[in-house]
Design a protein around this motif. Sequence first.
Motif, PDB file in Angstrom:
ATOM      1  N   LEU A 521       0.512  13.308  -6.161  1.00 13.15           N
ATOM      2  CA  LEU A 521       0.281  11.923  -6.602  1.00 13.15           C
ATOM      3  C   LEU A 521      -1.035  11.757  -7.363  1.00 13.15           C
ATOM      4  CD1 LEU A 521       1.350  10.162  -3.262  1.00 13.15           C
ATOM      5  CD2 LEU A 521       2.727  10.384  -5.351  1.00 13.15           C
ATOM      6  N   GLU A 522      -1.639  12.857  -7.820  1.00 18.04           N
ATOM      7  CA  GLU A 522      -2.989  12.779  -8.378  1.00 18.04           C
ATOM      8  C   GLU A 522      -3.084  11.906  -9.629  1.00 18.04           C
ATOM      9  OE1 GLU A 522      -4.469  16.527  -9.546  1.00 18.04           O
ATOM     10  OE2 GLU A 522      -2.723  17.087 -10.768  1.00 18.04           O
ATOM     11  N   GLU A 523      -1.980  11.684 -10.310  1.00 11.97           N
ATOM     12  CA  GLU A 523      -2.016  10.821 -11.495  1.00 11.97           C
ATOM     13  C   GLU A 523      -2.289   9.369 -11.116  1.00 11.97           C
ATOM     14  OE1 GLU A 523       0.954   9.442 -15.109  1.00 11.97           O
ATOM     15  OE2 GLU A 523       1.219  11.434 -14.215  1.00 11.97           O
ATOM     16  N   ASP A 524      -1.909   8.981  -9.893  1.00 13.39           N
ATOM     17  CA  ASP A 524      -2.021   7.590  -9.462  1.00 13.39           C
ATOM     18  C   ASP A 524      -3.075   7.363  -8.384  1.00 13.39           C
ATOM     19  OD1 ASP A 524       0.200   6.632 -11.089  1.00 13.39           O
ATOM     20  OD2 ASP A 524       1.459   7.813  -9.734  1.00 13.39           O
ATOM     21  N   PRO A 564     -11.291   0.390 -17.286  1.00 14.89           N
ATOM     22  CA  PRO A 564     -10.517   1.611 -17.011  1.00 14.89           C
ATOM     23  C   PRO A 564      -9.644   1.442 -15.775  1.00 14.89           C
ATOM     24  CG  PRO A 564     -12.820   1.892 -16.394  1.00 14.89           C
ATOM     25  CD  PRO A 564     -12.739   0.587 -17.116  1.00 14.89           C
ATOM     26  N   ARG A 565      -8.471   2.076 -15.787  1.00 13.97           N
ATOM     27  CA  ARG A 565      -7.573   2.011 -14.634  1.00 13.97           C
ATOM     28  C   ARG A 565      -8.173   2.798 -13.478  1.00 13.97           C
ATOM     29  NH1 ARG A 565      -2.960   4.368 -12.255  1.00 13.97           N
ATOM     30  NH2 ARG A 565      -3.226   6.286 -13.462  1.00 13.97           N
ATOM     31  N   THR A 566      -8.208   2.168 -12.324  1.00  9.39           N
ATOM     32  CA  THR A 566      -8.807   2.784 -11.150  1.00  9.39           C
ATOM     33  C   THR A 566      -7.744   3.451 -10.293  1.00  9.39           C
ATOM     34  OG1 THR A 566     -10.534   1.089 -11.109  1.00  9.39           O
ATOM     35  CG2 THR A 566     -10.216   2.377  -9.103  1.00  9.39           C
ATOM     36  N   ARG A 567      -7.932   4.725  -9.993  1.00 10.14           N
ATOM     37  CA  ARG A 567      -7.042   5.394  -9.039  1.00 10.14           C
ATOM     38  C   ARG A 567      -7.505   5.046  -7.629  1.00 10.14           C
ATOM     39  NH1 ARG A 567      -6.746  11.474  -9.616  1.00 10.14           N
ATOM     40  NH2 ARG A 567      -8.999  11.252  -9.863  1.00 10.14           N
ATOM     41  N   ARG A 568      -6.568   4.724  -6.770  1.00  6.30           N
ATOM     42  CA  ARG A 568      -6.907   4.274  -5.439  1.00  6.30           C
ATOM     43  C   ARG A 568      -6.659   5.366  -4.404  1.00  6.30           C
ATOM     44  NH1 ARG A 568      -4.228  -1.148  -4.305  1.00  6.30           N
ATOM     45  NH2 ARG A 568      -6.079  -1.531  -3.011  1.00  6.30           N
ATOM     46  N   ILE A 569      -6.821   5.020  -3.153  1.00  6.66           N
ATOM     47  CA  ILE A 569      -6.700   5.969  -2.045  1.00  6.66           C
ATOM     48  C   ILE A 569      -5.481   5.607  -1.212  1.00  6.66           C
ATOM     49  CG2 ILE A 569      -7.823   6.826   0.056  1.00  6.66           C
ATOM     50  CD1 ILE A 569     -10.520   6.030  -1.322  1.00  6.66           C
ATOM     51  N   LEU A 570      -4.677   6.597  -0.884  1.00  2.77           N
ATOM     52  CA  LEU A 570      -3.512   6.395  -0.020  1.00  2.77           C
ATOM     53  C   LEU A 570      -3.878   6.805   1.398  1.00  2.77           C
ATOM     54  CD1 LEU A 570      -0.450   5.733   0.313  1.00  2.77           C
ATOM     55  CD2 LEU A 570       0.008   8.152  -0.185  1.00  2.77           C
ATOM     56  N   GLU A 571      -3.755   5.857   2.335  1.00  2.62           N
ATOM     57  CA  GLU A 571      -4.029   6.144   3.739  1.00  2.62           C
ATOM     58  C   GLU A 571      -2.722   6.200   4.524  1.00  2.62           C
ATOM     59  OE1 GLU A 571      -8.555   4.464   4.460  1.00  2.62           O
ATOM     60  OE2 GLU A 571      -6.866   3.534   5.530  1.00  2.62           O
ATOM     61  N   LEU A 572      -2.605   7.194   5.413  1.00  2.00           N
ATOM     62  CA  LEU A 572      -1.402   7.381   6.232  1.00  2.00           C
ATOM     63  C   LEU A 572      -1.711   7.124   7.697  1.00  2.00           C
ATOM     64  CD1 LEU A 572      -0.012  10.713   4.692  1.00  2.00           C
ATOM     65  CD2 LEU A 572       0.371   8.354   3.930  1.00  2.00           C
ATOM     66  N   ASN A 573      -0.734   6.544   8.379  1.00  3.10           N
ATOM     67  CA  ASN A 573      -0.830   6.294   9.820  1.00  3.10           C
ATOM     68  C   ASN A 573      -0.257   7.503  10.556  1.00  3.10           C
ATOM     69  OD1 ASN A 573      -0.723   5.431  12.450  1.00  3.10           O
ATOM     70  ND2 ASN A 573       0.614   3.662  12.057  1.00  3.10           N
ATOM     71  N   GLU A 597      10.171  13.382  -3.086  1.00  4.95           N
ATOM     72  CA  GLU A 597      10.731  12.040  -3.240  1.00  4.95           C
ATOM     73  C   GLU A 597      10.299  11.140  -2.085  1.00  4.95           C
ATOM     74  OE1 GLU A 597      14.908  12.452  -3.611  1.00  4.95           O
ATOM     75  OE2 GLU A 597      14.851  13.123  -5.714  1.00  4.95           O
ATOM     76  N   SER A 598      10.244  11.693  -0.889  1.00  6.52           N
ATOM     77  CA  SER A 598       9.794  10.912   0.272  1.00  6.52           C
ATOM     78  C   SER A 598       8.336  10.490   0.110  1.00  6.52           C
ATOM     79  CB  SER A 598       9.971  11.732   1.551  1.00  6.52           C
ATOM     80  OG  SER A 598      11.340  12.024   1.777  1.00  6.52           O
ATOM     81  N   ALA A 599       7.511  11.400  -0.394  1.00  2.79           N
ATOM     82  CA  ALA A 599       6.100  11.069  -0.629  1.00  2.79           C
ATOM     83  C   ALA A 599       5.979   9.967  -1.663  1.00  2.79           C
ATOM     84  CB  ALA A 599       5.341  12.315  -1.074  1.00  2.79           C
ATOM     85  N   ASP A 600       6.797  10.043  -2.735  1.00  6.47           N
ATOM     86  CA  ASP A 600       6.767   9.004  -3.770  1.00  6.47           C
ATOM     87  C   ASP A 600       7.179   7.653  -3.196  1.00  6.47           C
ATOM     88  OD1 ASP A 600       6.075  10.997  -5.517  1.00  6.47           O
ATOM     89  OD2 ASP A 600       8.086  11.216  -6.382  1.00  6.47           O
ATOM     90  N   LEU A 601       8.240   7.684  -2.365  1.00  9.98           N
ATOM     91  CA  LEU A 601       8.688   6.430  -1.748  1.00  9.98           C
ATOM     92  C   LEU A 601       7.626   5.847  -0.828  1.00  9.98           C
ATOM     93  CD1 LEU A 601      12.432   7.196  -0.859  1.00  9.98           C
ATOM     94  CD2 LEU A 601      11.579   5.418  -2.406  1.00  9.98           C
ATOM     95  N   LEU A 602       6.973   6.676  -0.049  1.00 10.04           N
ATOM     96  CA  LEU A 602       5.932   6.207   0.866  1.00 10.04           C
ATOM     97  C   LEU A 602       4.800   5.536   0.091  1.00 10.04           C
ATOM     98  CD1 LEU A 602       5.247   6.152   3.879  1.00 10.04           C
ATOM     99  CD2 LEU A 602       4.003   8.304   3.551  1.00 10.04           C
ATOM    100  N   HIS A 603       4.395   6.146  -1.015  1.00 12.59           N
ATOM    101  CA  HIS A 603       3.339   5.554  -1.848  1.00 12.59           C
ATOM    102  C   HIS A 603       3.790   4.220  -2.441  1.00 12.59           C
ATOM    103  CE1 HIS A 603       1.204   5.292  -5.889  1.00 12.59           C
ATOM    104  NE2 HIS A 603       0.263   5.056  -4.983  1.00 12.59           N
ATOM    105  N   ALA A 604       5.029   4.164  -2.952  1.00 14.92           N
ATOM    106  CA  ALA A 604       5.547   2.932  -3.542  1.00 14.92           C
ATOM    107  C   ALA A 604       5.650   1.817  -2.501  1.00 14.92           C
ATOM    108  CB  ALA A 604       6.917   3.189  -4.175  1.00 14.92           C
ATOM    109  N   LEU A 605       6.066   2.165  -1.283  1.00 15.07           N
ATOM    110  CA  LEU A 605       6.139   1.165  -0.213  1.00 15.07           C
ATOM    111  C   LEU A 605       4.762   0.606   0.118  1.00 15.07           C
ATOM    112  CD1 LEU A 605       8.731   2.901   2.155  1.00 15.07           C
ATOM    113  CD2 LEU A 605       9.088   0.786   0.843  1.00 15.07           C
TER     114      LEU A 605
END
Length: 632
Positions: A521-524, A564-573, A597-605
């Motif tokens: 997911l490094e692009e986002d 500039p577009r800021t890339r954010r941080i994904l936190e997991l429980n 695909e599961s990782a992409d869905l988790l980020h989108a959610l």
Amino acid sequence: MPTETFEFQVEARQLLQLMIHSVYSNKDVFLRELISNASDALDKLRLEKLRDDALDADVSDLHIAIDIDKEARTLTVRDNGIGMSYEEVGRLIGTIANSGTATFLQELREAKDGAGAEGLIGQFGVGFYSGFMAADEVTLTTRRAGEDRGTRWTSRGEATYTLQSVEDAPQGTSVTLHLKPADPENQLHDYTSPWTVKEIVKRYSDFITWPIRTVPEAAEGAEAPEPETLNSMKALWARSREEVSDDEYHELYKHISHDWREPLETIRLQAEGTFEYQALLFVPAQAPHDLFTREYRRGVQLYVKRVFIMDDCEELLPPYLRFVKGVVDAQDLSLNVSREILQQDRHIRMMQRRLTKKVLSTVKDFMAKDAERYATFWREFGAVVKEGLITDSDNREAILAVASFASTRADDEPTTVAQYVERMKDGQDDIYYITGDSRQAVENSPHMEAFRDRGIEVLLLTDPVDEVWVDAVGEHAGKRLRSVTKGELDLDAEDGEQAGEEREKQAEEYAGLLGWMGERLEEDIKEVRLSTRLTVSAACVVSDAQDLTPALEHMYRAMGQEVPRTRRILELNADHPLVKGLNQAYREREDRDALGESADLLHALAVLAEGGQPKDPARFVKLVAERLERTL
């Protein structure tokens, strides 16, 4: 005594053309200028008579008269005030006509920048010349109180003017305008119309101390009617509170604001000393619909010695109090020659500071004494007042003291930041807040889960301006303002729990998954890490402590500023079944495509949960549909 003819010098002719064609944006103001000069003359005579009781002057009926002659197309403004001698006419009017200095003309041209026209307002030779906007020729006849002979001044506003000593002049001054030919297409500026004259007097000179009289038109064959007084002479702000009823205040507010509702509050202020002024301000009961538009006209009415100067004087109140209406009447101000552009001098700044503090102290009184009135005020104007937390550092503490916010406190009552600090838990060092589009959205945000579980109060900020002022303020009473959606939180330490070893163990267990997801997911996103703020949701996205939030990025782009577009941080429980299953699948080296695909869905959610939008909505919908299909 013979008539003397004087020739205007080059600079004076330029000045006259500047006055006629450039300085005044509204031709009606010539009548205001002449009435103002007449009022000054009456003031001077009254003062002179008090100083010298032997002065041979009649002060029994001081007034201003306006005479209209339709057939001759003349308009005359007369007063029975102090008048002028022959020498004074040459000096007071001739100061401009005979100055012959390029310096004076240059100062007048630069008056809009604040330095050139100081003190010019009220000098008889300045506003007097505005009469040439409406007249082809101007005749002035005057006699100084106590003298036997008068003086007549005449000019067509071209190359010359004349001076003549006369014997039949009454005490005071009369200015007769030989009006320009009528314009059939512009009857509103027909100055031989009694209705037009009445409207101009009512608008600009209603609160002049002296009566302004005219003789109404007589019906054909009828006797001449008695003189009619055109102005009310009721300067409510100059009368004591006991002399004015609430209804009178409310009528003045409605006249000024064009608002049919009564004001929420009336504020009186009187400043005495070296610089005197009076103010009568009104807080509306409801915000106008265009309060946040560029077209909104802000400011209060400005008078100088009860002479109307302008409708929307923006310099007297800061933009975040732009909803306040009212009147300010100063005894002495530095204005430009047109009375339309204020100089930025210390008197203006001094009045703005005092008026601002008075309005804020009134709101503070609402909080202490009338909860319902305060609630109405803050509901209608809180969002605009909070702009002052960004722009007015001098009054920031006073603004913050009257600001209230929704929060997660048990009784659901709005709170001030100071009250929040008083309720903070032992060991809590930060004032926590969350921003968003609505209260429902921020209360249901996954970022709130750990705070809700631990009973830590969070301010709920839902106005667009909240995204900005929290950074401008930074801290209160030594406590930092901190967003629950930014940076890394260590809430276990704040509520006394010691979970360091367990967290270290989880970090080691999930290290592989976190690293792999970070690469995918490094692009986002800039990082994937375990969360201390989630207790129910599987994931959330947060901003770095110093990064712009998505809402701020959107706001700046809407204003045309590229950021500039800021890339954010994904936190997991780590305790959520979905994240546990994802980690197990990763460790067991299951199908990386399906895992991706599961990782992409988790980020989108996670993006959806905070009100955002997936990067590729169509792909997101397709993946969700496929997963649902497998469960059937």
